[in-house]
Design an enzyme around this catalytic site. Structure first.
Site, PDB file in Angstrom:
ATOM      1  N   CYS A   1       0.865  -1.177   0.000  1.00  0.00           N
ATOM      2  CA  CYS A   1       0.000   0.000   0.000  1.00  0.00           C
ATOM      3  C   CYS A   1       0.899   1.223   0.000  1.00  0.00           C
ATOM      4  O   CYS A   1       2.117   1.126  -0.158  1.00  0.00           O
ATOM      5  CB  CYS A   1      -0.947   0.008   1.201  1.00  0.00           C
ATOM      6  N   ASP A   2       0.318   2.407   0.165  1.00  0.00           N
ATOM      7  CA  ASP A   2       1.093   3.640   0.089  1.00  0.00           C
ATOM      8  C   ASP A   2       2.258   3.655   1.083  1.00  0.00           C
ATOM      9  O   ASP A   2       3.402   3.875   0.705  1.00  0.00           O
ATOM     10  CB  ASP A   2       0.194   4.850   0.357  1.00  0.00           C
TER      11      ASP A   2
END
Length: 519
Positions: free
Chosen positions: A431-432
């Site tokens: 994810c980010d």
């Protein structure tokens, strides 16, 4: 229907902002513990703190002005070119720090105002990666051309010269640019505060969160400005503009009561994860199911900001992740009635979002009940594609497989699962930031693989920027899969719309089992 050039441009711009925000997040998030430590020190021992101590407070200035920018620049350099990049990046930012201070001193000496020093967070996020990139490009020029025995000499002196030149660049070019940027942005935020319009920022921040665009705003603007404010005031409202867990909680509670189908069934669990765990990403699919719900998020966020403005409350440092516990700790450090005020802002933000979202869901409840796919989280896929301005191969495949199977409750056709052409030993959730939603998904899948009796498979979570090409299977949110493919196009990629309870996890378990046959 084919996409128009305008829609492609829009989608490309959105992905570019997402990538930029992800990169900024990758530099800031590993250094959040240092920011928290500094926030505790500042909140407790500066003159306006509960335990003022002039001796201990002397650490506050050097840490924020020198240590934190150097850490950020070093992290950014490491992301681009490992340790070699970290060293040149950390040194380069010193040029920007000193150059900025000199410019401020000259302005103050000329009597144009008592300006405070600019803490070079933005300069660090520019010079760290830039210096590392320059170092990497130069190393490529003479790779394999240095005579045996001279490699260390060339490596050491080339890095030293690059660090020296990049420090000069920071001193003469980056410093005045960052000073100007911070002056403009700080002035804009100050105007919003003075005119009591800061809640208007929620119009930008809340939709940005749903579309994974918030990192550029949070880490690029709010964290540097908030940190500067804490150094003088002891707390900052800016840390709460994005991290307040109230709007997400209110939305999920509304789905728990007024929602239908799978969305209503899963919303209570998602609310616990979002509110207590600080994983805000879990409510994004719920908002995308009915985009008008973004109005509820905006109004809830603005109500929370307005409450903190009226009460003069804020946080002593960034709340990461955005859990109610992290928020409470950072609020409690400020002392006085600050904690009560911050918690009240969370309650009000949640309440306003709940009421507005409840009205929206209630108004369409009868129509939703008549729809076969009502309450199906995968129905948000079409909404996501429209919002992104372009078609996604993975979203289209998932939608088609759901229709073919006729199973609206899951939206997944097992036959759509990728086929692995090699044994799967390493599974990575990306994810980010690599710390929130991906950790949650990895935990869920790790448990499923263990229950299936499959051994020798390692399930971890990382930031997309840290994918190194060694992964066998990568699981990402559907909005982030394209960027994950850019980092590793060899691996098998699985897109999900909800890290918490994606039905694709069972398909992944079967895929892993098939790729690792037992004797």
């Amino acid at each position: 229907m084919t996409s128009t050039p305008a829609s492609k441009t829009s989608g490309g711009a959105r992905v570019a902002v997402q990538k930029f925000g992800t990169f900024l997040s990758g530099m800031i998030m590993p250094n959040i513990p240092a920011l928290i430590a500094w926030g505790i020190l500042t909140a407790l021992f500066i003159e306006v703190g509960p335990f003022p101590n002039a001796d201990l407070a002397t650490m506050v200035g050097p840490i924020i002005h020198y240590l934190l920018p150097i850490l950020i620049a070093g992290t950014g350099g490491r992301m681009v070119y490992e340790t070699r990049g970290a060293v040149v990046g950390a040194f380069a930012v010193m040029g920007a720090i000193v150059g900025s201070d000199l410019l401020i001193d000259r302005i103050n000496a000329e009597g144009e105002g008592g300006l405070g020093y600019v803490h070079m967070f933005i300069g660090a996020m520019i010079l760290g990666p830039l210096a590392a990139w320059v170092m990497r490009q130069l190393d490529k020029l003479w790779d394999g051309k240095v005579k045996a025995g001279f490699e260390m000499l060339v490596n050491m002196f080339s890095a030293g010269i690059v660090a020296f030149l990049m420090a000069l660049l920071g001193f003469s070019v980056i410093a005045p640019i960052v000073n100007w940027i911070m002056s403009v942005v700080g002035g804009a935020v100050g105007w919003l505060v003075e005119t009591n319009l800061l809640p208007v920022a929620s119009v930008l921040i809340e939709p940005a969160k749903v579309f994974f665009l918030n990192n550029a705003i949070n880490h690029g603007v709010l964290t540097p400005l908030g940190t500067t404010e804490v150094a003088t005031e002891g707390s900052s409202i800016l840390f709460l503009l994005e991290a307040n867990p109230g709007p997400g909680l209110g939305l999920l509670l509304a789905f728990s009561i007024f929602g239908v189908g799978a969305a209503r069934a899963t919303a209570p669990g998602a609310a616990i994860i979002q509110f207590a765990g600080g994983i805000h990403e879990v409510y994004f699919p719920y908002a995308l199911m009915k985009p008008t719900l973004i109005i509820a998020l905006v109004l809830g966020g603005a109500s929370g900001v307005a409450t903190n403005m009226l009460l003069g409350t804020g946080l002593a440092g960034p709340a990461a992740p955005g859990s109610i516990f992290a928020v409470a700790v950072q609020a409690g450090l400020v002392g006085g009635g600050n904690l009560i005020g911050v918690l009240l802002s969370v309650v009000i933000a949640a309440s306003v979002t709940f009421v507005v979202a409840g009205v929206i869901l209630r108004a369409s409840r009868r129509r939703d009940l008549e729809r076969e796919d009502a309450g199906d989280l995968s129905a948000a896929i079409a909404k996501t594609e429209a919002a992104k301005g372009r078609k996604s191969e993975h979203l289209s495949n998932l939608s088609a497989s759901g229709a073919a199977a006729g199973a609206s409750a899951t939206g997944v056709d097992p036959t759509s699962t990728p086929v692995a052409d090699q044994p799967i030993r390493t599974i990575v959730f990306a994810c980010d930031a690599g710390m929130g939603s991906s950790a949650m998904g990895a935990s869920v899948l790790r448990s499923k693989i263990k229950k299936a009796g499959i051994e020798g498979v390692n399930v971890t979570n990382v930031a997309i920027a840290n994918l190194d090409g060694s992964e066998d299977l990568i699981v990402t949110h559907q909005d982030l899969t394209a960027r994950a493919r850019q980092r590793n196009d060899r691996a098998t990629h699985v897109s999900v719309d909800n890290f918490m309870n994606s039905p694709k996890y069972d398909d992944v378990v079967r895929l892993v089992g098939d790729s690792n046959p037992t004797d």
